[in-house]
Each structure stands twice: as C-alpha cells, then as structure tokens.
Design a protein around this motif. Sequence first.
Motif, PDB file in Angstrom:
ATOM      1  N   VAL A   1       2.678  14.461   3.372  1.00  0.00           N
ATOM      2  CA  VAL A   1       1.646  13.432   3.576  1.00  0.00           C
ATOM      3  C   VAL A   1       2.004  12.574   4.783  1.00  0.00           C
ATOM      4  O   VAL A   1       1.134  12.234   5.606  1.00  0.00           O
ATOM      5  CB  VAL A   1       1.498  12.567   2.309  1.00  0.00           C
ATOM      6  CG1 VAL A   1       0.593  11.363   2.581  1.00  0.00           C
ATOM      7  CG2 VAL A   1       0.932  13.389   1.163  1.00  0.00           C
ATOM      8  N   SER A   2       3.273  12.220   4.931  1.00  0.00           N
ATOM      9  CA  SER A   2       3.708  11.448   6.094  1.00  0.00           C
ATOM     10  C   SER A   2       3.506  12.244   7.380  1.00  0.00           C
ATOM     11  O   SER A   2       3.089  11.686   8.405  1.00  0.00           O
ATOM     12  CB  SER A   2       5.183  11.050   5.952  1.00  0.00           C
ATOM     13  OG  SER A   2       5.364  10.131   4.895  1.00  0.00           O
TER      14      SER A   2
ATOM     15  N   ALA B   1       0.810  -1.223   0.000  1.00  0.00           N
ATOM     16  CA  ALA B   1       0.000   0.000   0.000  1.00  0.00           C
ATOM     17  C   ALA B   1       0.842   1.271   0.000  1.00  0.00           C
ATOM     18  O   ALA B   1       0.481   2.252  -0.670  1.00  0.00           O
ATOM     19  CB  ALA B   1      -0.949   0.002   1.198  1.00  0.00           C
ATOM     20  N   GLN B   2       1.956   1.268   0.736  1.00  0.00           N
ATOM     21  CA  GLN B   2       2.782   2.471   0.791  1.00  0.00           C
ATOM     22  C   GLN B   2       3.333   2.837  -0.582  1.00  0.00           C
ATOM     23  O   GLN B   2       3.410   4.013  -0.938  1.00  0.00           O
ATOM     24  CB  GLN B   2       3.930   2.266   1.779  1.00  0.00           C
ATOM     25  CG  GLN B   2       4.852   3.467   1.934  1.00  0.00           C
ATOM     26  CD  GLN B   2       4.139   4.682   2.514  1.00  0.00           C
ATOM     27  OE1 GLN B   2       3.174   4.540   3.268  1.00  0.00           O
ATOM     28  NE2 GLN B   2       4.597   5.872   2.167  1.00  0.00           N
ATOM     29  N   PHE B   3       3.694   1.831  -1.377  1.00  0.00           N
ATOM     30  CA  PHE B   3       4.218   2.101  -2.718  1.00  0.00           C
ATOM     31  C   PHE B   3       3.139   2.699  -3.621  1.00  0.00           C
ATOM     32  O   PHE B   3       3.408   3.618  -4.401  1.00  0.00           O
ATOM     33  CB  PHE B   3       4.765   0.821  -3.338  1.00  0.00           C
ATOM     34  CG  PHE B   3       5.879   0.192  -2.547  1.00  0.00           C
ATOM     35  CD1 PHE B   3       6.930   0.953  -2.071  1.00  0.00           C
ATOM     36  CD2 PHE B   3       5.869  -1.166  -2.276  1.00  0.00           C
ATOM     37  CE1 PHE B   3       7.959   0.379  -1.345  1.00  0.00           C
ATOM     38  CE2 PHE B   3       6.897  -1.757  -1.551  1.00  0.00           C
ATOM     39  CZ  PHE B   3       7.940  -0.977  -1.081  1.00  0.00           C
TER      40      PHE B   3
ATOM     41  N   ALA C   1      -2.231  12.825  12.464  1.00  0.00           N
ATOM     42  CA  ALA C   1      -3.504  12.108  12.620  1.00  0.00           C
ATOM     43  C   ALA C   1      -3.363  10.981  13.638  1.00  0.00           C
ATOM     44  O   ALA C   1      -4.269  10.741  14.445  1.00  0.00           O
ATOM     45  CB  ALA C   1      -3.972  11.556  11.277  1.00  0.00           C
ATOM     46  N   THR C   2      -2.220  10.297  13.614  1.00  0.00           N
ATOM     47  CA  THR C   2      -1.974   9.223  14.573  1.00  0.00           C
ATOM     48  C   THR C   2      -1.893   9.774  15.992  1.00  0.00           C
ATOM     49  O   THR C   2      -2.481   9.219  16.932  1.00  0.00           O
ATOM     50  CB  THR C   2      -0.669   8.488  14.224  1.00  0.00           C
ATOM     51  OG1 THR C   2      -0.777   7.954  12.904  1.00  0.00           O
ATOM     52  CG2 THR C   2      -0.393   7.361  15.207  1.00  0.00           C
TER      53      THR C   2
ATOM     54  N   THR D   1       3.408   4.317  10.018  1.00  0.00           N
ATOM     55  CA  THR D   1       2.467   5.302  10.548  1.00  0.00           C
ATOM     56  C   THR D   1       1.054   5.039  10.051  1.00  0.00           C
ATOM     57  O   THR D   1       0.094   5.098  10.820  1.00  0.00           O
ATOM     58  CB  THR D   1       2.888   6.730  10.156  1.00  0.00           C
ATOM     59  OG1 THR D   1       4.212   6.969  10.610  1.00  0.00           O
ATOM     60  CG2 THR D   1       1.963   7.754  10.792  1.00  0.00           C
ATOM     61  N   PHE D   2       0.919   4.744   8.759  1.00  0.00           N
ATOM     62  CA  PHE D   2      -0.408   4.485   8.208  1.00  0.00           C
ATOM     63  C   PHE D   2      -0.992   3.202   8.806  1.00  0.00           C
ATOM     64  O   PHE D   2      -2.200   3.097   9.004  1.00  0.00           O
ATOM     65  CB  PHE D   2      -0.327   4.381   6.685  1.00  0.00           C
ATOM     66  CG  PHE D   2       0.063   5.670   6.026  1.00  0.00           C
ATOM     67  CD1 PHE D   2      -0.895   6.625   5.741  1.00  0.00           C
ATOM     68  CD2 PHE D   2       1.385   5.933   5.715  1.00  0.00           C
ATOM     69  CE1 PHE D   2      -0.546   7.824   5.138  1.00  0.00           C
ATOM     70  CE2 PHE D   2       1.754   7.122   5.115  1.00  0.00           C
ATOM     71  CZ  PHE D   2       0.790   8.080   4.832  1.00  0.00           C
ATOM     72  N   GLY D   3      -0.112   2.231   9.094  1.00  0.00           N
ATOM     73  CA  GLY D   3      -0.579   1.014   9.743  1.00  0.00           C
ATOM     74  C   GLY D   3      -1.072   1.281  11.148  1.00  0.00           C
ATOM     75  O   GLY D   3      -2.155   0.822  11.545  1.00  0.00           O
TER      76      GLY D   3
END
Length: 301
Positions: free
Chosen positions: A85-86, A63-65, A92-93, A132-134
């Motif tokens: 974005v990161s 997903a990150q790619f 958000a986290t 982070t997204f995870g």
Amino acid sequence: MKIRTEDQPYYYLFIFVVGFLIIFSSITQTINIYDEGVGILGSLEVLDGKVPYLDFWTIYAPAQFYLGAAIFDFFGNNLFIFRLVSILADFATAFLIFILASRIYGKKNAIIPFMISCLWFAAMPLFGRAITFGIMSVLISNLFLFFFFEKSDKRYLFLAGIMIGIAALFRHEMAGYIYGAEFWAVFFSGMPKKNEQSESLKFRIIKGFINGVIFTLGVLFIFAPFAMYFINTMEISILFDNLIKFPLSEFREFRSLPLPTPLNFFQSKLGIMSRVALLWEGIIFYLPLISFGLTAYFLYW
C-alpha cells in the motif's frame, strides 16, 4: 511521416512500469524499527480498539494508524500488503509529480522529475509513514488549483481545500504550512493583473477573501469532523501536548531536523555553526511562504 518515440502509445506506459518496478524493488529492505515500527504498532493498537493520544502516546496525526488498522483488519497482519500500500502511494505521488510537471514543462520533460521521484522512493522507502499520503493529498490539491486558475470554477477551490483537509489527517504540521501557501495563491487570484485593474481595491480584496473562505471551507469539511471526534473523546490538553507542545519543545532536543524556530538563532548557548545551520533551515522553511505572498503582490496588486 516519422512518429516521435514519445508519441508512441506505449512509450509512457513503459516509463510508468519501469518507475513502479524501481519503487517496488525497495520492498525487500529490512524493517525500519522506528518509523515503520511506529506505524505498525500504532495500527495494531487502533485495530485493538484503542484511540490515539488517549490510549497510547504519539505525536503523529491519526490517519496513518487508522489506514494501517484497516489494512490489517482486511488482509490480516500481513507486512507485505502493508508495504505494498505504501509503494502504491509512492507511485501515485510520483505519477502526480509527472502530471503537474507535464502541465508546465510538457510530457517529455516531465519524465525527468518522475524518474527522480521513483529513484528517491526506492532509495528512501517510507513504509508505514504518513508523509507520502500527505504529499499525495497536497499534490492533488495543487492539481485542483491548476484547474481553478484555468477555468475560474470555484468548485475546484473547495476540492483543493478538501485535499488539504485529508493531508492534515496524515501530517497536520505539513498541511498547515501548505494551507498558508495555497491560501496566498487563492486570495490573490481574485485580483486582476495590473493592466486589467478595473475594480476598486476594496472589491478586489473581497473577491480574494471569498476565494480563501471557499478554500478554507473545503479544508474544514474534512478536518473539522475528525477534530471534533477527538476533542469530544478526550481532554483537549492531551491533544495539545501530543501534537503541538511536545514537538515544539522536548522533541526539538532530540530530532535532527526539527521545525525551525527563528528565535532559537539568538540562544546564547549556540555556537556559530549551529546558528548558521538554524538560519539556513529557517530560510528554507519560511522563505517560500514569504515569496508566494510577494510574488502574488507584484503580479496582481
């Protein structure tokens, strides 16, 4: 009547702005050649039409790619936007940590873990990395579980599962771990407390199992289509070698913090300190899963 500072309408807005600026301050740090570089290169490969695992080797979830490729496709090869974005995901986290902590300890006390999270993200930026997204997906899943426990609405179970499915697309090993922990929670949530037991053991187990099935269906709703796409695109052995075999075998020889395997404690070539380190890592990694199950058992069985 004196109004407390934390009750002022702009108090928390000020805290959140400060937290964001703390995280944003990390944007000028030099490029991390390995972690950030892998994320950037993989994103550019996907943008060029290549498929992870089939066209280029990687041990990371896809997903990150694809997210990075979408950013580059929309904004051009802009490292600032890629990092921004990161940073937004980091904030958000941290904000989700605040929300969850406030439900347990109150808003005033939740500021502490929020600010600690912001400082941590600033000190150890995770540009180009999927973690982070995870984590963000996992925390949203936790929030849905809070709603389920409060309202007994099984739709929140499905939504919680969806977020774990999304987490799996970013960090499959972390999502698998969290899935096990949350499955324990939703399974035992179908059982009343000891002083409220009015149903048979069999019926209570069925209720818990149904909760687990609904939660699992949410996971599969997101994860299964992507898994089927990659399985149909390439031989399953390629996926297995990249995502499972290599991280559990060769990668362990070079990674400073590999996923702990309890059986490695008994390897004859290890010294005492290495054995102690492996034992400690195993305790940290596996004890939560055990404690979740035991806690739920004593609370509901």
